[in-house]
Design a protein around this motif. Sequence first.
Motif, mmCIF file in Angstrom:
data_model
loop_
_atom_site.group_PDB
_atom_site.id
_atom_site.type_symbol
_atom_site.label_atom_id
_atom_site.label_comp_id
_atom_site.label_asym_id
_atom_site.label_seq_id
_atom_site.Cartn_x
_atom_site.Cartn_y
_atom_site.Cartn_z
ATOM 1 N N GLY A 159 0.817 -1.207 0.000
ATOM 2 C CA GLY A 159 0.000 0.000 0.000
ATOM 3 C C GLY A 159 0.848 1.252 0.000
ATOM 4 O O GLY A 159 1.333 1.705 1.031
ATOM 5 N N ALA A 160 1.053 1.838 -1.185
ATOM 6 C CA ALA A 160 1.883 3.038 -1.298
ATOM 7 C C ALA A 160 1.162 4.248 -0.703
ATOM 8 O O ALA A 160 -0.051 4.398 -0.847
ATOM 9 C CB ALA A 160 2.224 3.302 -2.765
ATOM 10 N N TYR A 161 1.923 5.102 -0.054
ATOM 11 C CA TYR A 161 1.371 6.331 0.519
ATOM 12 C C TYR A 161 2.475 7.382 0.587
ATOM 13 O O TYR A 161 3.668 7.067 0.504
ATOM 14 C CB TYR A 161 0.805 6.083 1.916
ATOM 15 N N PHE A 162 2.069 8.621 0.736
ATOM 16 C CA PHE A 162 3.024 9.718 0.841
ATOM 17 C C PHE A 162 2.323 10.887 1.504
ATOM 18 O O PHE A 162 1.115 10.839 1.763
ATOM 19 C CB PHE A 162 3.582 10.106 -0.535
ATOM 20 N N LYS A 163 3.042 11.950 1.775
ATOM 21 C CA LYS A 163 2.509 13.034 2.596
ATOM 22 C C LYS A 163 1.507 13.919 1.872
ATOM 23 O O LYS A 163 0.370 14.101 2.329
ATOM 24 C CB LYS A 163 3.666 13.877 3.134
ATOM 25 N N VAL A 164 1.910 14.501 0.759
ATOM 26 C CA VAL A 164 1.031 15.428 0.042
ATOM 27 C C VAL A 164 1.444 15.458 -1.423
ATOM 28 O O VAL A 164 2.632 15.399 -1.751
ATOM 29 C CB VAL A 164 1.081 16.847 0.665
ATOM 30 N N SER A 165 0.452 15.556 -2.330
ATOM 31 C CA SER A 165 0.733 15.517 -3.761
ATOM 32 C C SER A 165 0.967 16.913 -4.328
ATOM 33 O O SER A 165 0.839 17.923 -3.631
ATOM 34 C CB SER A 165 -0.431 14.859 -4.506
#
Length: 328
Positions: A159-165
Amino acid sequence: MKKLRVFQTVKKRRIVPGFSLKNLGAVLLLLLIIPYLITFLFGNLSSQDIKEKGSLSTDSDTYVCNVTSLGSEHIPLEIYVADRLARSIDNDFEVEALKAQAVLLRSALMVIRENEPDKAEIKVEDAGYGSRALSERILKAVEQTEGVCLLWEEKPVGGAYFKVSNGATRNGEELFLSEYSYLKSVICSRDFLSEDYISKVSYSEEEFEKIWNRISTLDVSKNEIREEDKSETELENFKIYRDSVGYVLYVEREGKYVSGERFREAYQLSSASFHMEKEDMQIVFTVKGAGHGFGMSQFTANELAKEGEDYIDILKYFFQDVTITKNE
């Protein structure tokens, strides 16, 4: 650390049998590492603490084997998920956003388990385990999603995730990753509200060139550049290849290609969505977003939660054609 040098001027000294400065140093060192040993051996919360704060399961058929320089420890899966959750997202976010993040963390661990000969044990190397306290909200998010993970084509997915696009998430297939076709680009229209949305980084021309010369030896094959990939020129002699939402795929100069992610890592940029220009004697990067841009934007997940979306709706927004299932 400099050694302490003592210039002795006293003719007579009182000697304490069996104790020296070396012994004192050993005692001080022991006192310093005791908290770390306690954390390592017992975690940041005991099983009793967990039971008092909620009904999060401390009994599990699956354990995480955390290997560090101090040794290894076996941690119930859900306890480890809670610990990772506390360290990977703003703990003040809405509970539904925390739940979505918990599912992604658990799914990533299930991917590791698929490759383990012993399916009851997941091996990790996580020196940060136990470094954050687990709040009731964190425990609640893990408890209420216990066993839930993402499947794609009947297999768990990382499950890929990151802070802000930069305003939209990235399409996994645009990096030649057909196995990540469940990562489709979606709009994150409120990410510009994040304090991490825009950042600037500057380098002197000399330092900029020094870094480029170091990383440009790690070039990618020109054959990997697709015909449909269009480039734009920046700083007169750099060609920038971008994906459909503006993240840099490759940077090229004089026939050498460096991937956008490798480039942003070397120049310590918050994301690969950047532009660069020359100002006086400086090379200035203007960067949008924070993180790799694939999967779930944590900021948008929190905004969706504020609007009343639950964690399943949030996950379905970011991940296409996946099954959200619970392991019993």
